[in-house]
Write an enzyme that holds these catalytic residues in place. Structure first.
Site, short mmCIF file in Angstrom:
data_model
loop_
_atom_site.label_atom_id
_atom_site.label_comp_id
_atom_site.label_asym_id
_atom_site.label_seq_id
_atom_site.Cartn_x
_atom_site.Cartn_y
_atom_site.Cartn_z
N SER A 26 27.15 26.49 55.68
CA SER A 26 28.51 26.41 54.93
C SER A 26 29.23 27.33 55.15
O SER A 26 30.53 27.49 54.71
CB SER A 26 27.98 26.24 53.51
OG SER A 26 27.32 27.22 53.07
N ASN A 113 21.11 30.05 44.64
CA ASN A 113 21.32 29.08 43.61
C ASN A 113 22.39 29.41 42.22
O ASN A 113 23.28 28.77 42.22
CB ASN A 113 20.09 28.46 43.01
CG ASN A 113 19.35 27.73 44.11
OD1 ASN A 113 19.63 27.69 45.37
ND2 ASN A 113 18.14 27.19 43.81
N THR A 158 63.04 0.43 31.67
CA THR A 158 61.66 -0.20 31.45
C THR A 158 61.46 -1.26 32.48
O THR A 158 62.55 -2.00 32.85
CB THR A 158 61.47 -0.68 30.15
OG1 THR A 158 62.10 -1.79 29.73
CG2 THR A 158 61.72 0.27 29.00
N HIS A 159 60.19 -1.37 33.05
CA HIS A 159 60.03 -2.50 34.39
C HIS A 159 61.39 -1.96 35.36
O HIS A 159 61.31 -3.15 36.05
CB HIS A 159 60.22 -3.66 33.87
CG HIS A 159 59.51 -4.22 32.31
ND1 HIS A 159 58.19 -4.38 32.39
CD2 HIS A 159 59.85 -3.93 31.03
CE1 HIS A 159 57.88 -4.64 31.12
NE2 HIS A 159 58.85 -4.30 30.24
N SER A 280 65.83 11.28 60.92
CA SER A 280 65.08 10.29 61.71
C SER A 280 65.37 10.57 63.33
O SER A 280 66.51 10.91 63.59
CB SER A 280 65.67 8.79 61.41
OG SER A 280 65.33 8.14 62.57
N LYS A 286 70.42 8.90 59.13
CA LYS A 286 69.13 9.06 58.15
C LYS A 286 68.97 10.43 57.61
O LYS A 286 69.00 11.41 58.33
CB LYS A 286 67.81 8.49 58.56
CG LYS A 286 67.62 6.92 58.82
CD LYS A 286 67.85 6.31 57.81
CE LYS A 286 66.75 6.30 56.77
NZ LYS A 286 65.41 5.78 57.13
N ASN A 288 66.17 11.62 54.91
CA ASN A 288 64.92 11.18 54.64
C ASN A 288 64.03 12.30 53.33
O ASN A 288 64.23 13.36 53.58
CB ASN A 288 63.77 10.74 55.50
CG ASN A 288 64.24 9.47 56.22
OD1 ASN A 288 65.01 8.61 56.00
ND2 ASN A 288 63.78 9.40 57.52
N GLU A 293 57.74 12.31 49.58
CA GLU A 293 56.82 11.35 50.06
C GLU A 293 55.41 11.81 50.15
O GLU A 293 54.46 11.56 50.26
CB GLU A 293 57.28 10.36 51.37
CG GLU A 293 58.69 9.66 50.96
CD GLU A 293 59.13 9.06 52.28
OE1 GLU A 293 58.81 8.05 52.59
OE2 GLU A 293 60.07 9.88 52.90
N GLN A 325 26.07 21.56 47.93
CA GLN A 325 26.92 22.37 49.16
C GLN A 325 28.10 21.52 49.53
O GLN A 325 29.29 22.19 49.79
CB GLN A 325 26.06 22.80 50.36
CG GLN A 325 26.88 23.54 51.15
CD GLN A 325 25.93 23.98 52.33
OE1 GLN A 325 25.19 25.00 52.00
NE2 GLN A 325 25.64 23.34 53.56
N LYS A 328 32.04 22.17 48.09
CA LYS A 328 33.13 23.21 48.32
C LYS A 328 34.51 22.57 48.89
O LYS A 328 35.65 23.01 48.63
CB LYS A 328 32.63 24.40 49.00
CG LYS A 328 31.71 25.03 48.30
CD LYS A 328 31.07 26.10 48.91
CE LYS A 328 29.48 26.33 48.21
NZ LYS A 328 28.73 25.23 47.83
#
Ligand code: ARG
Length: 464
Positions: A26, A113, A158-159, A280, A286, A288, A293, A325, A328
């Site tokens: 590890s 351990n 709403t919605h 873009s 563009k 963006n 995102e 293990q 991690k």
């Protein structure tokens, strides 16, 4: 693979197969725990000497050597050799290289351990605080946006349909509450991370007369684990951390989603600063919201980590199993993801341009004042159900006539109910409608100021 690179080689007649050794090791990811491993060993060594299990002289040698190893790793003078099984084995090897047989005494009354459980807890104690600091910074930024926008009117949805008038301050305040809960959830998780597992050894404790409370004090733990089998097999504290971080990422993702929608051509409520937007390669016009995102997308990693560890743990018999293990990489990845995400948001939202006019103009279409019409009638003793019906009839009339409610003349109102009077125009004015909502938690300037004050005091009580 050289058998001396393992801590357990003597029982075996052959070294571990090379590919298997790589698979088993590890160190390539747990090396980041080096400073916690060393810190834990120093505290353990001090306690061993105080309990007369090792001599003061041996303690001095071990502690000095460990401190040297720490600075040499910090300064890049030591390269990790990934043939070693894990960070615990590697640090012990460095120690024995430096001071010979005395170094081997560090592992008295200890097992990897309980050592690994300790290291992760120490790591999380730091990282939870780091995340909380970032959360506080984000909350402060949101509160300053709230203060600047107490009168920035906009539709509430709403919605994703225009619903009622609100303010940007009020809308932003919803995120303040989410991130406050995240902070306090992490406080709660912290209280269970802050418990010392060391002294559990492999699983059944030790015959040596160690003092676990002393070790806990040296490492600033609030308490000790009371069952040695639980101490080495418990990973609830990782699951709880990832669960809190998953909820936190949901909040980040929802906020990112709104910023993406609001910066669309259709909404144009905000415009991200050029320094936090991308273009873009084919469409020159563009701009963006890639960063938003990405924040939304990165949520998947943290949810994935939570499910990963829940799945690893769910069938494990007590006590330690090597499956653990696998805790991690997902944990480290999630901690980094959350820290990176939280550290980028305040700058993005502080610099975005808020198109107040567009927000206000969006109020004008969509009959956002229909509920205010109903509430007006309720104040004149009409039941809310009947008032809702009357207001619905008005909306239907406006749709037919291609008018807004605010366009209607008093006679038109009266044709739906004789209770309407001239003050209806005052009642449905967007600003008046908002400021009529004085109940704490609502968007009126008065109520908002009270809540902002409460939250500023919360910030004072929640310094990290
Ligand atoms: N690398 C191991 C882990 O991360 C450390 C504990 C190993 N213990 C053992 N008995 N093999 O879980």
């Amino acid at each position: 693979m050289n058998a001396t690179k393992q801590l357990w080689g003597s029982r075996f007649s052959k070294p571990l197969d090379k590919k298997t050794n790589d698979f088993n090791s590890s160190l390539s990811f747990d090396y980041i725990l080096y400073k916690y491993d060393i810190k834990g060993s120093i505290a353990h060594t001090k306690m061993l000497s105080e309990q007369n299990i090792i001599t003061n002289d041996e303690k001095e040698k071990i502690v000095n050597a460990l401190n040297e190893i720490l600075s040499e790793i910090d300064e890049g003078k030591i390269q990790f050799d990934f043939e070693y099984e894990d960070i615990h084995t590697f640090i012990e090897k460095l120690l024995v290289d430096k001071i010979g047989d005395t170094g081997k005494k560090v592992h008295t009354a200890r097992s990897r351990n309980d050592q690994v459980a300790l290291d992760i807890r120490l790591y999380l104690k730091d990282e939870i605080k780091n995340i909380q600091k970032l959360l506080i910074k984000l909350i402060e930024t949101l509160i300053s946006i709230q203060e600047d926008n107490l009168e920035t009117l906009m539709p509430g949805y709403t919605h994703l349909q225009r619903a009622q008038a609100t303010t940007l301050s009020h809308h932003t305040g919803a995120y303040v509450e989410m991130f406050k809960r995240d902070k306090s959830r992490l406080d709660d998780v912290y209280s269970r991370v802050n418990i010392l597992p060391l002294g559990a050894c492999a699983l059944a404790g030790t015959p040596h007369n160690i003092n676990r409370y002393k070790t806990a004090e040296y490492l600033n733990f609030g308490d000790i684990c009371l069952n040695s089998a639980d101490a080495v097999s418990d990973r609830d504290f990782i699951i709880e951390t990832l669960s809190s971080l998953s909820i936190l990422m949901t909040h980040i993702s929802r906020m990112a989603e709104e910023i993406i929608i609001w910066s669309s051509f259709e909404f144009k409520f905000i415009e991200l600063d050029d320094s936090y937007s991308t273009g873009s390669s084919i469409m020159p016009q563009k701009k963006n919201p890639d960063i938003m995102e990405l924040l939304r997308g990165k949520t998947g990693r943290v949810f994935g980590s939570l499910i990963n560890i829940l799945t690893v743990m769910k069938g494990l018999p007590l006590a330690y199993n090597k499956d653990m293990q696998e805790d991690k990489e997902p944990l480290f990845d999630s901690i980094n993801t959350v820290k990176n995400s939280l550290s980028i948001i305040p700058d993005v939202i502080k610099t975005m341009k808020i198109n107040k006019d567009n927000m206000f103009n969006a109020l004008k279409q969509g009959f956002i004042d229909a509920t205010d019409v109903a509430d007006y009638l309720v104040k004149k003793n009409v039941s809310f159900r009947d008032a809702h019906n009357i207001s619905g009839n008005i909306v239907s009339y406006c749709i037919k006539e291609n008018k807004t409610i605010q366009d209607l003349k008093i006679d038109e109102f009266k044709s739906f109910s004789p209770l309407f009077e001239d003050d209806i125009h005052f009642a449905i004015d967007f600003k008046n409608s908002i400021n009529a909502k004085k109940v704490i938690g609502s968007p009126s300037i008065e109520a908002m100021k009270k809540v902002i004050e409460i939250n500023k005091n919360w910030l004072k009580d929640n310094e990290v």
